[in-house]
Design a protein around this motif. Structure first.
Motif, PDB file in Angstrom:
ATOM      1  N   SER A 308      -0.424 -69.407  75.271  1.00  0.00           N
ATOM      2  CA  SER A 308      -0.527 -70.548  74.364  1.00  0.00           C
ATOM      3  C   SER A 308      -0.426 -70.117  72.902  1.00  0.00           C
ATOM      4  O   SER A 308      -0.003 -70.891  72.044  1.00  0.00           O
ATOM      5  N   THR A 309      -0.817 -68.873  72.620  1.00  0.00           N
ATOM      6  CA  THR A 309      -0.709 -68.367  71.251  1.00  0.00           C
ATOM      7  C   THR A 309       0.734 -68.354  70.796  1.00  0.00           C
ATOM      8  O   THR A 309       1.070 -68.784  69.683  1.00  0.00           O
ATOM      9  N   ASP A 310       1.624 -67.849  71.662  1.00  0.00           N
ATOM     10  CA  ASP A 310       3.043 -67.809  71.316  1.00  0.00           C
ATOM     11  C   ASP A 310       3.621 -69.210  71.206  1.00  0.00           C
ATOM     12  O   ASP A 310       4.455 -69.484  70.336  1.00  0.00           O
ATOM     13  N   LEU A 311       3.184 -70.113  72.095  1.00  0.00           N
ATOM     14  CA  LEU A 311       3.671 -71.489  72.027  1.00  0.00           C
ATOM     15  C   LEU A 311       3.275 -72.144  70.708  1.00  0.00           C
ATOM     16  O   LEU A 311       4.094 -72.795  70.055  1.00  0.00           O
ATOM     17  N   PHE A 312       2.017 -71.982  70.320  1.00  0.00           N
ATOM     18  CA  PHE A 312       1.529 -72.582  69.079  1.00  0.00           C
ATOM     19  C   PHE A 312       2.261 -71.991  67.873  1.00  0.00           C
ATOM     20  O   PHE A 312       2.610 -72.711  66.932  1.00  0.00           O
ATOM     21  N   GLN A 313       2.516 -70.694  67.940  1.00  0.00           N
ATOM     22  CA  GLN A 313       3.161 -70.032  66.812  1.00  0.00           C
ATOM     23  C   GLN A 313       4.633 -70.425  66.698  1.00  0.00           C
ATOM     24  O   GLN A 313       5.129 -70.749  65.612  1.00  0.00           O
ATOM     25  N   LYS A 314       5.355 -70.429  67.829  1.00  0.00           N
ATOM     26  CA  LYS A 314       6.791 -70.697  67.800  1.00  0.00           C
ATOM     27  C   LYS A 314       7.101 -72.174  67.573  1.00  0.00           C
ATOM     28  O   LYS A 314       8.040 -72.513  66.848  1.00  0.00           O
ATOM     29  N   GLN A 315       6.313 -73.052  68.185  1.00  0.00           N
ATOM     30  CA  GLN A 315       6.658 -74.468  68.149  1.00  0.00           C
ATOM     31  C   GLN A 315       5.974 -75.236  67.030  1.00  0.00           C
ATOM     32  O   GLN A 315       6.427 -76.323  66.666  1.00  0.00           O
ATOM     33  N   ILE A 316       4.885 -74.708  66.482  1.00  0.00           N
ATOM     34  CA  ILE A 316       4.155 -75.431  65.444  1.00  0.00           C
ATOM     35  C   ILE A 316       4.163 -74.659  64.121  1.00  0.00           C
ATOM     36  O   ILE A 316       4.656 -75.145  63.101  1.00  0.00           O
ATOM     37  N   LEU A 317       3.618 -73.451  64.137  1.00  0.00           N
ATOM     38  CA  LEU A 317       3.466 -72.700  62.888  1.00  0.00           C
ATOM     39  C   LEU A 317       4.809 -72.312  62.282  1.00  0.00           C
ATOM     40  O   LEU A 317       4.977 -72.365  61.064  1.00  0.00           O
ATOM     41  N   LYS A 318       5.755 -71.914  63.118  1.00  0.00           N
ATOM     42  CA  LYS A 318       7.056 -71.486  62.596  1.00  0.00           C
ATOM     43  C   LYS A 318       7.717 -72.612  61.825  1.00  0.00           C
ATOM     44  O   LYS A 318       8.273 -72.396  60.742  1.00  0.00           O
ATOM     45  N   SER A 319       7.647 -73.822  62.361  1.00  0.00           N
ATOM     46  CA  SER A 319       8.241 -74.975  61.690  1.00  0.00           C
ATOM     47  C   SER A 319       7.538 -75.255  60.368  1.00  0.00           C
ATOM     48  O   SER A 319       8.191 -75.495  59.339  1.00  0.00           O
ATOM     49  N   TYR A 320       6.198 -75.201  60.374  1.00  0.00           N
ATOM     50  CA  TYR A 320       5.451 -75.472  59.149  1.00  0.00           C
ATOM     51  C   TYR A 320       5.741 -74.421  58.074  1.00  0.00           C
ATOM     52  O   TYR A 320       5.998 -74.755  56.916  1.00  0.00           O
ATOM     53  N   PHE A 321       5.718 -73.157  58.447  1.00  0.00           N
ATOM     54  CA  PHE A 321       5.910 -72.102  57.462  1.00  0.00           C
ATOM     55  C   PHE A 321       7.326 -72.109  56.901  1.00  0.00           C
ATOM     56  O   PHE A 321       7.528 -71.865  55.715  1.00  0.00           O
ATOM     57  N   HIS A 322       8.308 -72.398  57.738  1.00  0.00           N
ATOM     58  CA  HIS A 322       9.676 -72.455  57.232  1.00  0.00           C
ATOM     59  C   HIS A 322       9.854 -73.616  56.262  1.00  0.00           C
ATOM     60  O   HIS A 322      10.505 -73.476  55.222  1.00  0.00           O
ATOM     61  N   SER A 323       9.281 -74.776  56.586  1.00  0.00           N
ATOM     62  CA  SER A 323       9.388 -75.923  55.678  1.00  0.00           C
ATOM     63  C   SER A 323       8.632 -75.652  54.391  1.00  0.00           C
ATOM     64  O   SER A 323       9.058 -76.072  53.308  1.00  0.00           O
ATOM     65  N   SER A 324       7.521 -74.921  54.489  1.00  0.00           N
ATOM     66  CA  SER A 324       6.743 -74.587  53.294  1.00  0.00           C
ATOM     67  C   SER A 324       7.532 -73.668  52.381  1.00  0.00           C
ATOM     68  O   SER A 324       7.557 -73.836  51.159  1.00  0.00           O
ATOM     69  N   ILE A 325       8.218 -72.691  52.977  1.00  0.00           N
ATOM     70  CA  ILE A 325       9.038 -71.768  52.181  1.00  0.00           C
ATOM     71  C   ILE A 325      10.192 -72.505  51.522  1.00  0.00           C
ATOM     72  O   ILE A 325      10.535 -72.268  50.365  1.00  0.00           O
ATOM     73  N   ASP A 326      10.809 -73.453  52.265  1.00  0.00           N
ATOM     74  CA  ASP A 326      11.911 -74.232  51.697  1.00  0.00           C
ATOM     75  C   ASP A 326      11.437 -75.072  50.512  1.00  0.00           C
ATOM     76  O   ASP A 326      12.131 -75.173  49.489  1.00  0.00           O
ATOM     77  N   GLU A 327      10.257 -75.658  50.628  1.00  0.00           N
ATOM     78  CA  GLU A 327       9.703 -76.452  49.514  1.00  0.00           C
ATOM     79  C   GLU A 327       9.443 -75.591  48.297  1.00  0.00           C
ATOM     80  O   GLU A 327       9.689 -76.007  47.167  1.00  0.00           O
ATOM     81  N   GLN A 328       8.960 -74.375  48.532  1.00  0.00           N
ATOM     82  CA  GLN A 328       8.704 -73.461  47.398  1.00  0.00           C
ATOM     83  C   GLN A 328      10.017 -73.093  46.721  1.00  0.00           C
ATOM     84  O   GLN A 328      10.088 -73.031  45.487  1.00  0.00           O
ATOM     85  N   SER A 329      11.056 -72.858  47.502  1.00  0.00           N
ATOM     86  CA  SER A 329      12.356 -72.514  46.923  1.00  0.00           C
ATOM     87  C   SER A 329      12.910 -73.669  46.094  1.00  0.00           C
ATOM     88  O   SER A 329      13.464 -73.469  45.018  1.00  0.00           O
ATOM     89  N   ASP A 330      12.745 -74.891  46.629  1.00  0.00           N
ATOM     90  CA  ASP A 330      13.228 -76.067  45.879  1.00  0.00           C
ATOM     91  C   ASP A 330      12.450 -76.218  44.572  1.00  0.00           C
ATOM     92  O   ASP A 330      13.027 -76.582  43.532  1.00  0.00           O
ATOM     93  N   ALA A 331      11.147 -75.957  44.629  1.00  0.00           N
ATOM     94  CA  ALA A 331      10.327 -76.103  43.424  1.00  0.00           C
ATOM     95  C   ALA A 331      10.726 -75.097  42.363  1.00  0.00           C
ATOM     96  O   ALA A 331      10.792 -75.401  41.158  1.00  0.00           O
TER      97      ALA A 331
END
Length: 334
Positions: A308-331
């Motif tokens: 479940s750790t890998d599932l949570f990381q790949k399906q939830i955290l990865k999406s959040y962190f990538h979108s967070s990085i994209d927002e920082q780049s746009d800013a």
């Protein structure tokens, strides 16, 4: 020595070789032939050629020293020996399916037990949303969220009491060899003011304007004479000129104090989304100044973790962190 439920005793040091005269693939083929009444149709269902099917049945009959099928141009029929073996085919293949199902259920059960650790701000404002997304995908999986300080959460990862953690700030040096960071991002720290403050009428303020404000600080993280951690600040600002006026014991108390006009404060952006939407607080940009808090995803280096750790990381955290990085780049680009 092993003892059965009856009077028979089995010696542990005796090895009984299991030399079976058939394989599971042969039993699957026999069951398919009996069901379809045709070698070619059975071969097609098992994705093998008709000659291969005939050869497997020939080897099975040879090794068993019996005839299993009556063959004719119209149809293939089972002999009496074939009927006997077919009954065992159903039982053996059924047990194989039961074993596969039991292992899959156990795997899903293990995948569901997920213990997440989070530092205080992340546990209060970010993790409920992320766990909500996870439960939409896996509604039956139990999730436990542990909220504490970053050092305590990191210790839980090192001890194997926590499966995965999301923490802010620095990881204690003594725990770095026992943990590993799998993802990193940054959370903006923003300036908030009462909705009635004069600065709310302008889009952004200069660094010099900060020196005119009275700040409310979090007494559990910063000494009373410090408004913001210098390690988080990128820009030319004299932090010693910032004026701390009051300190409160929680982030919620600080937001309420700002809302009622007691001063200004630096807070994580994720913690004020609701207040901004309701117009209870006002966020002001600061020219040529950025304040960022590092966020890390942490796992143990020595302890096993559930799938479940890998599932949570790949399906939830990865999406959040990538979108967070994209927002920082746009800013930064803007």
């Amino acid at each position: 020595m092993l003892t059965t439920n009856g009077s028979t005793t089995l010696r542990e040091d005796i090895e009984v070789p299991l030399n079976l005269p058939f394989t599971l693939s042969q039993l699957q083929l026999m069951e398919a032939i009996a069901r379809t009444g045709n070698f070619t149709k059975a071969a097609d269902q098992l994705f093998i050629s008709q000659p291969t099917a005939s050869q497997r049945v020939h080897h099975l009959e040879r090794d068993l020293d019996v005839t299993l099928f009556y063959r004719s141009h119209q149809k293939v029929q089972l002999t009496h020996s074939g009927e006997i073996l077919l009954g065992y085919c159903h039982r053996i293949l059924g047990l194989c399916q039961d074993a596969q199902k039991a292992l899959l259920e156990q795997k899903n059960l293990e995948a569901g037990n997920l213990v997440i650790g989070a530092s205080t701000t992340l546990g209060s404002y970010l993790l409920p949303r992320l766990i909500g997304h996870y439960r939409q995908l896996y509604p039956q999986t139990p999730v436990q969220l542990q909220i504490s300080t970053t050092p305590q959460i990191c210790q839980g990862i090192a001890d194997g009491q926590t499966d995965i953690a999301i923490v802010e700030g620095h990881i204690p040096f003594k725990l770095r060899e026992l943990t590993q960071v799998t993802m990193e991002s940054e959370e903006p720290i923003v300036l908030i003011l009462p909705s009635s403050h004069p600065f709310t009428s302008i889009r952004s303020i200069g660094v010099q304007d900060l020196y005119k404000l009275k700040f409310i600080v979090l007494d559990s993280q910063h000494p009373h004479d410090s408004v913001i951690d210098p390690d988080l600040v990128i820009g030319d600002v004299d932090l010693e000129r910032l004026q701390p006026d009051m300190s409160f014991g929680s982030l919620e108390a600080i937001k309420n104090a700002v809302q009622f006009g007691l001063g200004a404060a630096f807070v994580p952006s994720m913690s004020i989304q609701k207040e901004l939407e309701l117009g209870l607080l006002h966020q002001v940009d600061i020219q040529n100044l950025r304040i960022r808090q590092k966020i890390s995803v942490l796992e143990s280096l020595k302890h096993c973790r559930p799938s479940s750790t890998d599932l949570f990381q790949k399906q939830i955290l990865k999406s959040y962190f990538h979108s967070s990085i994209d927002e920082q780049s746009d800013a930064i680009a803007s």
